[in-house]
Write an enzyme that holds these catalytic residues in place. Structure first.
Site, short mmCIF file in Angstrom:
data_model
loop_
_atom_site.label_atom_id
_atom_site.label_comp_id
_atom_site.label_asym_id
_atom_site.label_seq_id
_atom_site.Cartn_x
_atom_site.Cartn_y
_atom_site.Cartn_z
N CYS A 1 9.23 -47.96 -3.60
CA CYS A 1 9.28 -46.56 -3.17
C CYS A 1 10.02 -45.74 -4.21
CB CYS A 1 9.99 -46.34 -1.84
SG CYS A 1 9.33 -47.32 -0.50
N ARG B 1 6.09 -46.57 -8.43
CA ARG B 1 6.96 -47.37 -7.56
C ARG B 1 6.35 -47.64 -6.18
NH1 ARG B 1 12.04 -47.61 -9.44
NH2 ARG B 1 12.75 -48.21 -7.39
N TRP C 1 5.96 -47.49 -0.70
CA TRP C 1 5.30 -48.79 -0.78
C TRP C 1 5.75 -49.50 0.50
CZ3 TRP C 1 6.54 -54.02 -0.88
CH2 TRP C 1 5.54 -54.88 -1.34
N ASN D 1 14.68 -45.94 -0.07
CA ASN D 1 13.98 -46.97 -0.83
C ASN D 1 14.77 -48.26 -0.63
OD1 ASN D 1 12.85 -48.63 -2.83
ND2 ASN D 1 14.09 -47.73 -4.45
N GLY D 2 14.14 -49.25 0.00
CA GLY D 2 14.84 -50.52 0.24
C GLY D 2 14.48 -51.08 1.60
N GLU E 1 -1.51 -64.51 -18.93
CA GLU E 1 -1.29 -63.07 -18.91
C GLU E 1 -2.63 -62.32 -18.87
OE1 GLU E 1 0.98 -61.12 -18.31
OE2 GLU E 1 0.54 -59.23 -19.29
N LYS F 1 -3.78 -59.73 -15.92
CA LYS F 1 -4.21 -58.34 -16.19
C LYS F 1 -5.52 -58.05 -15.48
CE LYS F 1 -1.32 -56.94 -17.20
NZ LYS F 1 -0.08 -57.56 -17.50
N GLU G 1 -5.04 -57.92 -11.50
CA GLU G 1 -4.28 -56.85 -10.87
C GLU G 1 -4.95 -55.48 -10.97
OE1 GLU G 1 -0.29 -56.03 -12.31
OE2 GLU G 1 -0.83 -56.68 -14.31
N HIS H 1 -9.39 -81.48 -15.93
CA HIS H 1 -8.74 -82.09 -14.76
C HIS H 1 -9.02 -81.28 -13.49
CE1 HIS H 1 -6.76 -84.94 -17.34
NE2 HIS H 1 -6.45 -83.93 -18.15
N LYS I 1 5.25 -50.71 -9.50
CA LYS I 1 5.79 -51.05 -10.82
C LYS I 1 7.10 -51.85 -10.72
CE LYS I 1 5.72 -50.73 -15.31
NZ LYS I 1 4.76 -51.65 -15.95
O1 M6R Z 1 10.05 -55.13 -14.23
P1 M6R Z 1 9.80 -56.60 -14.34
O2 M6R Z 1 9.42 -57.01 -15.71
O3 M6R Z 1 10.93 -57.43 -13.78
O4 M6R Z 1 8.54 -56.85 -13.40
C1 M6R Z 1 8.05 -58.13 -13.17
C2 M6R Z 1 6.68 -58.08 -12.54
O5 M6R Z 1 6.72 -57.43 -11.32
C3 M6R Z 1 5.65 -57.39 -13.45
O6 M6R Z 1 5.60 -57.99 -14.71
C4 M6R Z 1 4.25 -57.44 -12.80
O7 M6R Z 1 3.79 -58.75 -12.74
C5 M6R Z 1 3.29 -56.54 -13.59
N1 M6R Z 1 2.57 -55.71 -12.69
C6 M6R Z 1 2.28 -57.30 -14.37
O8 M6R Z 1 1.44 -56.48 -15.07
#
Ligand code: M6R
Length: 615
Positions: free
Chosen positions: A2, A27, A75, A101-102, A488, A492, A495, A511, A610
């Site tokens: 949030c 956020r 969120w 937020n929390g 990675e 990408k 997500e 395997h 984020k």
């Molecule tokens: O801010 P951080 O690097 O701690 O965040 C970790 C993950 O939440 C972040 O890398 C997330 O997986 C991204 N959306 C990936 O693109």
């Protein structure tokens, strides 16, 4: 998660808050709301959806009054995203209004108590419980707003960054934090409150970052008073001068922040090593490492804790640290580490990696490691973030703000910092020859140019994206330093395009995952020319025999993989250890264009945020 924004000053509050919320949408973005106060009445507009939906709602509510206001982009944690659960929330009397937020973990028991005393609740949120608890404290004790908030917060368990307005206090906002970030922008006769500095950067560079368990009483024409929530002691506010500028948080002509951030990588990597990588002198200078060199050299092991993309950068670092500096490294998901009674001692170093510096699991892992006596080193991007403050020492990545939810430049700049650390330690330990050390420094300095060349695959990535945009599944394979890059690449794609994808070490395919391969399955194989090249060519043959479609990421000039693959994307040659910095570029572009062609919301994918500030 949030995002919260507040304003008190001489300007109209509504446009400042809306623009601020838009900047904080990374956020959370499932609902949004605003409360505006003109000194007599508090008016509230809120809706399910994005800040742009809120803008329309405000227009139809004719809600554009006042120089004081608070806003929220959500969120969801407690209660589904809908108009009622959206923040701000009124107290029962309508005198108080709150954004939060929390998570208030003990909200159910407080709610039960308040219900017995006649309080009713419109929403399913923990936040509405908190604002009524504050009201109850006020009513029973006759306390002013600040004191009532403080007493109420001493009764809650959980995490919060909150801002509260009281109709009886027309020139005041009370804000507090524990576990969720909160910055106060200090202008000329005006104050801003926000989850980060982006909502107020065009108005002021002066900011106070509240620490955990601090409460601020922000009054017009008066100095902000900050107190410790537990013991009521006064804290003198420390005003920081921010270096952020407005261009850094705008899209600058790109269609999406993600694309802008992909293209910023050559500069971001340069910014990461500027002043630290001194090739002519044969030096790497990183204050956080230098000041603690003995600890690093004598470390029994290094444990890396992180989440998501940062965890992938940690995996790359494991290969690099062990290869160069011969220090044993373990890489842990912070969310697992924090709950699994890990064996950590004062002889260990824990490296926490986080772009935002606010990830709740990573923060908790740091606290656990510290409690067990480990020295904790942070690799963060956001300056002044909770993780950068909680760690014993650290190195910033200096990547600039990353706004797209999918991490791109955070990954490459984290690898850059970690590579410099490994090189410095290797030099200090004597585990690298002088000539190899020099070669690595020179090659690292040329990486931005190589990333620029890799970015030339933009148009080709778009063409390949058009061919595969409708597939339901994809596989990503890599070996050695490029195995984490495969993970990675798959993350990408998942997500932002919602296509199921998996990353695997190429040899592990036989395997299990090989059973998935048929003529419909695209397989992205990182097959650059290094030690494992011949092995990976064999893996490609195995895929080929099962009719899988191969997209090869190859070294410029490659012919062998080119002859086998359905598509190839070339990247410039570099040292094997540095190759993740270039091989990851086409994978970012491929995911980006697939998501664009599928008309997905690239910068704000569904269900994500984020900064993951809840566990
Ligand atoms: O801010 P951080 O690097 O701690 O965040 C970790 C993950 O939440 C972040 O890398 C997330 O997986 C991204 N959306 C990936 O693109």
């Amino acid at each position: 998660m949030c995002g919260i924004v507040g304003y008190i000053g001489h300007r109209a509050a509504q446009p400042i808050i809306l623009k601020g919320l838009q900047r904080l949408e990374y956020r959370g973005y499932d609902s949004a709301g605003i409360a505006l106060f003109d000194g007599a009445r508090i008016r509230l507009s809120k809706t399910k959806g994005k800040v742009s939906d809120l803008q329309e709602k405000i227009n139809s509510d004719h809600n554009n009054v006042g120089n004081i206001g608070i806003g929220h982009t959500r969120w969801a944690t407690h209660g589904v995203p809908n108009d009622t659960n959206a923040h701000p929330h009124y107290s029962n009397s309508g005198d108080l209004v709150i954004i939060h937020n929390g998570i208030i973990e003990n909200y159910a028991s407080i709610k039960k108590e308040l219900s017995k005393r006649g309080y009713t609740f419109q929403s399913d949120t923990d936040t509405e419980v908190l604002v009524n608890l504050i009201e109850d404290v006020q009513k029973n004790g006759g306390f002013k707003l600040g004191k009532a908030v403080q007493i109420a917060l001493n009764q809650v368990v959980g995490a919060y960054a909150i801002a509260v307005i009281d109709i009886k206090k027309p020139n005041e906002i009370v804000a507090a934090r524990l576990g969720s970030p909160l910055a106060i922008g200090v202008g000329e006769n005006e104050y801003f409150i926000a989850s980060d500095a982006s909502p107020f950067i065009e108005y002021t560079n002066d900011a106070i970052y509240l620490e955990d368990e601090e409460l601020a009483i922000i009054r017009l024409h008066k100095e902000t008073k900050i107190r410790k929530i537990k013991d009521d002691s006064l804290v003198s506010p420390y005003i920081q001068q921010l270096k952020l500028n407005i261009d850094q948080i705008e899209k600058g002509g790109y269609a999406h922040f993600m694309l802008k951030e992909i293209f910023e990588q050559p500069q971001a990597i340069k910014d990461t090593y500027r002043g630290r990588l001194l090739v002519n002198q044969g030096l790497i200078k990183m204050a956080g490492v230098e000041d603690n060199l003995e600890k690093f050299i004598n470390a029994q092991k290094i444990t890396i804790v992180a989440c998501g993309t940062s965890w992938h950068a940690g995996l790359v670092a494991e290969y690099i640290f062990e290869d160069l500096a011969r220090i044993p490294v373990e890489v842990e998901y912070a969310s697992e580490f924090r709950y699994r009674n890990p064996v950590i001692s004062a002889k260990d170093i824990v490296v926490a990696i986080s772009q935002s510096g606010e990830t709740a699991d990573t923060l908790a892992a740091i606290k656990l490691a510290k409690a067990q006596g480990a020295f904790v080193f942070g690799v963060c991007n956001v300056v002044g973030s909770s993780i950068s403050r909680e760690t014993d020492a650290g190195a910033y990545t200096h990547a600039g703000p990353e706004i797209g939810v999918a991490s791109t430049k955070a990954f490459t700049t984290q690898i850059t910092v970690l590579t410099m650390m490994a090189l410095r330690l290797a030099k200090a330990k004597g585990t690298i020859s002088n000539s190899d050390y020099k070669r690595h420094l020179v090659e690292l300095e040329t990486t931005p140019t190589k990333v620029e060349q890799a970015l030339k695959s933009d148009a080709l990535s778009k063409q390949i994206a058009a061919v595969y945009k409708d597939v339901p599944n994809a596989l990503y394979l890599g070996r050695g330093f490029n195995f984490p890059v495969a993970l990675e690449g798959a993350l990408k794609l998942k997500e932002i395009s919602y296509i199921h994808a998996e990353g695997y070490p190429a040899a592990e395919m036989k395997h299990g995952p090989i059973a998935l391969i048929d003529e419909h399955m695209p397989i992205v194989v990182i097959a650059t020319k290094y030690g494992h090249y011949e092995k990976i060519v064999s893996n490609i043959q195995e895929i080929k025999s099962r009719k899988g479609k191969i997209i090869g990421i190859v070294t410029k000039g490659d012919t062998e993989v080119k002859a086998l693959a359905d598509h190839v994307i070339e990247v410039p040659e570099t040292l094997e250890l540095l190759s993740p910095l270039v091989t990851t570029i086409p994978l970012q572009l491929l995911s980006y264009y697939i998501a664009v062609l599928l008309e997905k919301n690239v910068d704000q994918p569904r269900n994500l945020a984020k900064s993951v500030t809840v566990e």
